[in-house]
Scaffold this motif. Structure first.
Motif, mmCIF file in Angstrom:
data_model
loop_
_atom_site.group_PDB
_atom_site.id
_atom_site.type_symbol
_atom_site.label_atom_id
_atom_site.label_comp_id
_atom_site.label_asym_id
_atom_site.label_seq_id
_atom_site.Cartn_x
_atom_site.Cartn_y
_atom_site.Cartn_z
ATOM 1 N N ALA A 59 0.832 -1.208 0.000
ATOM 2 C CA ALA A 59 0.000 0.000 0.000
ATOM 3 C C ALA A 59 0.866 1.258 0.000
ATOM 4 C CB ALA A 59 -0.923 -0.008 1.213
ATOM 5 N N ALA A 60 1.938 1.248 0.804
ATOM 6 C CA ALA A 60 2.821 2.413 0.883
ATOM 7 C C ALA A 60 3.543 2.658 -0.440
ATOM 8 C CB ALA A 60 3.836 2.224 2.010
ATOM 9 N N ILE A 61 3.993 1.600 -1.093
ATOM 10 C CA ILE A 61 4.672 1.743 -2.378
ATOM 11 C C ILE A 61 3.695 2.262 -3.435
ATOM 12 C CG2 ILE A 61 5.733 0.460 -4.275
ATOM 13 C CD1 ILE A 61 7.660 0.954 -2.031
ATOM 14 N N ALA A 62 2.456 1.783 -3.401
ATOM 15 C CA ALA A 62 1.450 2.274 -4.352
ATOM 16 C C ALA A 62 1.221 3.771 -4.168
ATOM 17 C CB ALA A 62 0.146 1.499 -4.167
ATOM 18 N N LEU A 63 1.148 4.220 -2.929
ATOM 19 C CA LEU A 63 0.980 5.653 -2.657
ATOM 20 C C LEU A 63 2.211 6.443 -3.100
ATOM 21 C CD1 LEU A 63 -0.724 5.486 0.852
ATOM 22 C CD2 LEU A 63 -1.771 6.247 -1.297
ATOM 23 N N GLN A 64 3.399 5.874 -2.872
ATOM 24 C CA GLN A 64 4.634 6.529 -3.295
ATOM 25 C C GLN A 64 4.662 6.693 -4.814
ATOM 26 O OE1 GLN A 64 7.279 8.102 -2.368
ATOM 27 N NE2 GLN A 64 8.568 7.852 -4.183
ATOM 28 N N PHE A 65 4.300 5.656 -5.563
ATOM 29 C CA PHE A 65 4.298 5.736 -7.022
ATOM 30 C C PHE A 65 3.261 6.735 -7.525
ATOM 31 C CE2 PHE A 65 7.087 2.194 -7.016
ATOM 32 C CZ PHE A 65 7.578 2.035 -8.310
ATOM 33 N N ALA A 66 2.197 6.886 -6.787
ATOM 34 C CA ALA A 66 1.132 7.786 -7.215
ATOM 35 C C ALA A 66 1.544 9.247 -7.138
ATOM 36 C CB ALA A 66 -0.118 7.565 -6.370
ATOM 37 N N GLN A 67 2.598 9.566 -6.378
ATOM 38 C CA GLN A 67 2.995 10.962 -6.197
ATOM 39 C C GLN A 67 3.682 11.547 -7.429
ATOM 40 O OE1 GLN A 67 1.668 12.202 -3.385
ATOM 41 N NE2 GLN A 67 1.047 10.037 -3.193
ATOM 42 N N LYS A 68 4.413 10.738 -8.196
ATOM 43 C CA LYS A 68 5.130 11.184 -9.394
ATOM 44 C C LYS A 68 6.259 12.168 -9.085
ATOM 45 C CE LYS A 68 2.103 8.899 -11.836
ATOM 46 N NZ LYS A 68 2.433 7.574 -12.398
ATOM 47 N N ARG A 69 6.530 12.391 -7.813
ATOM 48 C CA ARG A 69 7.628 13.262 -7.409
ATOM 49 C C ARG A 69 7.969 12.923 -5.958
ATOM 50 N NH1 ARG A 69 5.827 17.497 -4.115
ATOM 51 N NH2 ARG A 69 3.562 17.732 -4.018
ATOM 52 N N TYR A 70 9.040 13.517 -5.462
ATOM 53 C CA TYR A 70 9.437 13.241 -4.084
ATOM 54 C C TYR A 70 8.568 14.011 -3.099
ATOM 55 C CZ TYR A 70 12.140 13.656 0.235
ATOM 56 O OH TYR A 70 12.537 13.671 1.552
ATOM 57 N N VAL A 71 7.857 13.271 -2.255
ATOM 58 C CA VAL A 71 7.086 13.837 -1.150
ATOM 59 C C VAL A 71 7.602 13.158 0.118
ATOM 60 C CG1 VAL A 71 4.811 14.159 -0.128
ATOM 61 C CG2 VAL A 71 5.069 14.186 -2.630
ATOM 62 N N PRO A 72 8.235 13.894 1.038
ATOM 63 C CA PRO A 72 8.909 13.276 2.181
ATOM 64 C C PRO A 72 8.067 12.258 2.940
ATOM 65 C CG PRO A 72 9.467 15.593 2.095
ATOM 66 C CD PRO A 72 8.429 15.372 1.034
ATOM 67 N N PHE A 73 6.812 12.597 3.254
ATOM 68 C CA PHE A 73 5.999 11.695 4.074
ATOM 69 C C PHE A 73 5.846 10.343 3.393
ATOM 70 C CE2 PHE A 73 1.866 9.766 5.020
ATOM 71 C CZ PHE A 73 1.968 9.599 6.390
ATOM 72 N N PHE A 74 5.390 10.298 2.165
ATOM 73 C CA PHE A 74 5.129 9.034 1.485
ATOM 74 C C PHE A 74 6.419 8.250 1.245
ATOM 75 C CE2 PHE A 74 1.444 11.637 0.261
ATOM 76 C CZ PHE A 74 0.418 10.792 0.678
ATOM 77 N N TYR A 75 7.483 8.965 0.883
ATOM 78 C CA TYR A 75 8.743 8.286 0.607
ATOM 79 C C TYR A 75 9.289 7.596 1.859
ATOM 80 C CZ TYR A 75 13.642 7.481 -0.473
ATOM 81 O OH TYR A 75 14.871 6.894 -0.640
ATOM 82 N N TRP A 76 9.338 8.317 2.981
ATOM 83 C CA TRP A 76 9.971 7.757 4.173
ATOM 84 C C TRP A 76 9.103 6.735 4.882
ATOM 85 C CZ3 TRP A 76 14.885 7.774 4.380
ATOM 86 C CH2 TRP A 76 15.603 8.809 3.774
ATOM 87 N N VAL A 77 7.785 6.818 4.735
ATOM 88 C CA VAL A 77 6.928 5.732 5.228
ATOM 89 C C VAL A 77 7.271 4.443 4.483
ATOM 90 C CG1 VAL A 77 4.561 4.835 5.235
ATOM 91 C CG2 VAL A 77 5.022 7.145 6.063
ATOM 92 N N ALA A 78 7.455 4.564 3.165
ATOM 93 C CA ALA A 78 7.825 3.391 2.375
ATOM 94 C C ALA A 78 9.176 2.833 2.806
ATOM 95 C CB ALA A 78 7.836 3.745 0.890
ATOM 96 N N VAL A 79 10.137 3.708 3.099
ATOM 97 C CA VAL A 79 11.463 3.260 3.523
ATOM 98 C C VAL A 79 11.395 2.521 4.855
ATOM 99 C CG1 VAL A 79 13.736 4.032 4.315
ATOM 100 C CG2 VAL A 79 12.763 4.982 2.226
#
Length: 261
Positions: A59-79
């Motif tokens: 779910a986190a990776i899907a949200l990260q891909f949906a951003q199309k750019r670097y957004v700190p919250f989504f990226y670091w949740v995925a990490v």
């Protein structure tokens, strides 16, 4: 001007800065202790914990891909989640399938090298400053997963099987990272190689730190416990993410030509 900038496509991952490495170290440390807490202290067991955390990661990776750019919250949740799942992958191979850590280390090393080779062949670059398409981002996250699984296996192999203990193992990997940075500073290694080597070795460094803080003194730790250790690093991660979000909008990120990789 980079190709990504020329095409007007934003990079999907963060610039390599001091706070990048700080939060990455915190994330891998939490990944080690959180996996132990969920599987052991909460009584979920390794299999159930792996299934739950893998679903959250998807779910986190899907949200990260949906951003199309670097957004700190989504990226670091995925990490953070991929750090936990990477730990669980190695733990499942070791505890459920009885695969020796030596074999896991070799298998994940080969998997990581093969992924880099395919990535390079398809995209002609391994730089994290050019993660501007979905395909490149797939390669990126796959490499990240393998670095976490490899780092877990390598760290456990040295600290437990070789009997170095958590603190000594952490010191060994800190020295290794220091040597890599020195080699880069004198022009012996390139930026891309330096970045990925440091990324790999910060995993066992963080895992050793987490185990040293969380494990009881009988096992060579300080006995803080997995829940308090995990919460401490989660709070640090959250504070840094807030700082990144407030003070570093993606449009004002550092020049992609600067820094490692």
């Amino acid at each position: 001007m980079t190709q990504a900038r020329a095409l007007g496509r934003p990079n999907r991952v963060p610039p390599v800065t001091v706070d990048f490495w700080l939060i990455k170290l915190m994330a891998v440390t939490m990944g080690e202790t959180a996996a132990d807490y969920l599987a052991v202290n909460m009584g979920l067991g390794l299999t159930a914990t792996s299934m739950i955390m893998s679903a959250l990661l998807v779910a986190a990776i899907a949200l990260q891909f949906a951003q199309k750019r670097y957004v700190p919250f989504f990226y670091w949740v995925a990490v953070v989640l991929i750090s936990i799942v990477g730990t669980l992958v190695t733990d499942n191979l070791t505890d459920n399938l009885n695969l020796p850590l030596e074999v896991s280390t070799v298998v994940f090393s080969i998997a990581l090298i093969m992924t880099f080779m395919v990535w390079k062949a398809c995209e002609r670059t391994l730089s994290i400053h050019s993660i501007t398409t979905a395909r490149r981002e797939v390669f990126y996250w796959l490499c990240i997963l393998f670095t976490f699984a490899l780092g877990t296996a390598l760290g456990d192999l040295i600290s437990e099987n070789f009997g170095f203990g958590y603190l000594t193992t952490g010191f060994v990997f800190a020295v290794v990272i220091g040597m890599i940075v020195v080699a880069y500073s004198v022009g012996k290694t390139g930026a891309v190689l330096t970045f990925w080597l440091c990324y790999i070795f910060t995993r066992p460094l963080g895992a050793s730190l987490g185990d040293y803080l969380a494990q009881p003194s009988d096992y060579g730790g300080l006995g803080f416990g997995t829940i308090y250790t995990s919460l401490m690093f989660l709070l640090i991660i959250a504070a840094i993410v807030v700082y990144m979000t407030v003070s570093r909008a993606p449009e004002r990120a550092a020049d992609p030509e600067k820094g490692l990789a």
